[in-house]
Design a protein around this motif. Structure first.
Motif, mmCIF file in Angstrom:
data_model
loop_
_atom_site.group_PDB
_atom_site.id
_atom_site.type_symbol
_atom_site.label_atom_id
_atom_site.label_comp_id
_atom_site.label_asym_id
_atom_site.label_seq_id
_atom_site.Cartn_x
_atom_site.Cartn_y
_atom_site.Cartn_z
ATOM 1 N N VAL A 136 0.863 -1.178 0.000
ATOM 2 C CA VAL A 136 0.000 0.000 0.000
ATOM 3 C C VAL A 136 0.900 1.228 0.000
ATOM 4 O O VAL A 136 1.608 1.492 0.973
ATOM 5 C CB VAL A 136 -0.927 0.020 1.229
ATOM 6 C CG1 VAL A 136 -1.783 1.295 1.243
ATOM 7 C CG2 VAL A 136 -1.819 -1.218 1.249
ATOM 8 N N LYS A 137 0.877 1.968 -1.106
ATOM 9 C CA LYS A 137 1.746 3.137 -1.192
ATOM 10 C C LYS A 137 1.051 4.278 -1.911
ATOM 11 O O LYS A 137 0.181 4.072 -2.757
ATOM 12 C CB LYS A 137 3.059 2.782 -1.889
ATOM 13 C CG LYS A 137 2.939 2.367 -3.340
ATOM 14 C CD LYS A 137 4.310 1.977 -3.900
ATOM 15 C CE LYS A 137 4.221 1.588 -5.363
ATOM 16 N NZ LYS A 137 5.523 1.130 -5.899
ATOM 17 N N PHE A 138 1.450 5.474 -1.535
ATOM 18 C CA PHE A 138 0.914 6.672 -2.169
ATOM 19 C C PHE A 138 1.423 6.762 -3.603
ATOM 20 O O PHE A 138 2.464 6.209 -3.949
ATOM 21 C CB PHE A 138 1.348 7.915 -1.404
ATOM 22 C CG PHE A 138 0.615 8.140 -0.114
ATOM 23 C CD1 PHE A 138 -0.586 8.837 -0.099
ATOM 24 C CD2 PHE A 138 1.117 7.657 1.080
ATOM 25 C CE1 PHE A 138 -1.276 9.050 1.080
ATOM 26 C CE2 PHE A 138 0.444 7.867 2.274
ATOM 27 C CZ PHE A 138 -0.758 8.559 2.277
ATOM 28 N N VAL A 139 0.658 7.472 -4.415
ATOM 29 C CA VAL A 139 1.107 7.771 -5.770
ATOM 30 C C VAL A 139 2.139 8.894 -5.668
ATOM 31 O O VAL A 139 1.824 10.009 -5.247
ATOM 32 C CB VAL A 139 -0.069 8.224 -6.663
ATOM 33 C CG1 VAL A 139 0.438 8.700 -8.018
ATOM 34 C CG2 VAL A 139 -1.069 7.088 -6.837
ATOM 35 N N GLY A 140 3.376 8.598 -6.012
ATOM 36 C CA GLY A 140 4.422 9.617 -5.944
ATOM 37 C C GLY A 140 4.837 9.910 -4.513
ATOM 38 O O GLY A 140 4.890 9.021 -3.657
#
Length: 285
Positions: free
Chosen positions: A172-176
């Motif tokens: 789970v990671k943010f975009v950019g």
């Protein structure tokens, strides 16, 4: 040179357009609703007009979850969406015209149709947007890679940020840049906590934790209604235990809601208490 060109083309196609192995589930959604009327109407509007499933519905299909709402993205303007729906006798209302969202209604089922967009400016709560026809620009403004996945009516996936790969690997990671994404809307801190609890198979990324800690005060800008709504979505997770098994997740939650100083009691839920919690009135909680 020709074989190399073909290989390069195949790599591009494989990176951005993937046939979803769960496209049978897309077909099920198509049959269970009258969404085909929306797809058909927008597709016929012009030679270049397109509409695709986006966000939660695609994420849940890939992850074999129950689908509770259906969001669509299109490359035509909100005014054009209204024109299309009106011409095809599809009832609708302008639920978020400034942000490009029109809600269509078919057989008491709502479908949010949002025009592709990019952010011009943000204040941590709201964004001023500019409509675009670029699918990658739209994906790049979204919160997490797992929410930047699109699918056409037949289950063909457009996934420019490899969100489906992250979903399958439990990333789970943010975009950019997480700091920039959080500054655009501080509620994304709570959304991150929910998606991390629900999907992650790894520990928190250091850069993400750093960005969250740095921006916790920004949540003061978010309305209580939005905060509580997101909080109840966390409480309703089937795997809520995952939250309490992660020390950093607990620290984030207790920093946001200091009232939860006895959150450890929720670790001791049995089957009966989980059933009660899932059914109890949210106001009472």
């Amino acid at each position: 040179p020709q074989p190399n060109m073909i290989k390069a083309l195949k790599n591009i196609i494989n990176k951005y357009y993937k046939i979803n192995s769960s496209n049978k589930d897309i077909i099920f959604v198509n049959k269970e609703t009258k969404v085909d009327k929306i797809f058909d109407s927008i597709s016929k509007f012009s030679e270049t007009s397109e509409v695709r499933y986006v966000g939660g519905v695609v994420r849940k299909i890939i992850n074999n979850e129950k689908i509770d709402d259906i969001d669509l993205a299109t490359n035509i303007t909100p005014d054009e969406v209204c024109e299309v729906l009106r011409k095809n006798n599809i009832s609708f209302y302008k639920s978020g015209m400034d942000h490009g969202t029109i809600t269509a209604k078919l057989d008491d089922k709502n479908f949010e149709i949002t025009t592709l967009r990019k952010d011009i400016s943000t204040d941590g709560r709201h964004a001023k947007v500019q409509f675009t026809k670029d699918w990658l620009q739209d994906a790049s403004r979204r919160d997490f890679t797992i929410n930047a996945i699109y699918s056409d009516f037949n289950g063909k996936i457009y996934d420019p940020l490899n969100g489906s790969k992250d979903l399958k690997e439990g990333v789970v990671k943010f975009v950019g840049d997480p700091n920039l994404r959080i500054n655009e809307d501080y509620l994304r801190i709570l959304r991150y906590l929910r998606f991390f609890t629900q999907y992650s198979r790894l520990d928190h990324d250091y850069a993400t934790l750093k960005a969250i800690r740095k921006n916790l005060d920004g949540l003061a800008k978010i309305s209580k209604e939005r905060m509580i709504d997101e909080f109840f979505k966390i409480l309703s997770l089937k795997n809520l235990d995952n939250l309490f098994n992660n020390e950093d997740s607990c620290l984030i939650l207790s920093a946001i809601f200091p009232q939860l100083k006895y959150y450890s009691r929720l670790k001791k839920q049995n089957v009966i208490s989980k059933t009660i919690l899932s059914k109890i009135d949210s106001v009472l909680i």
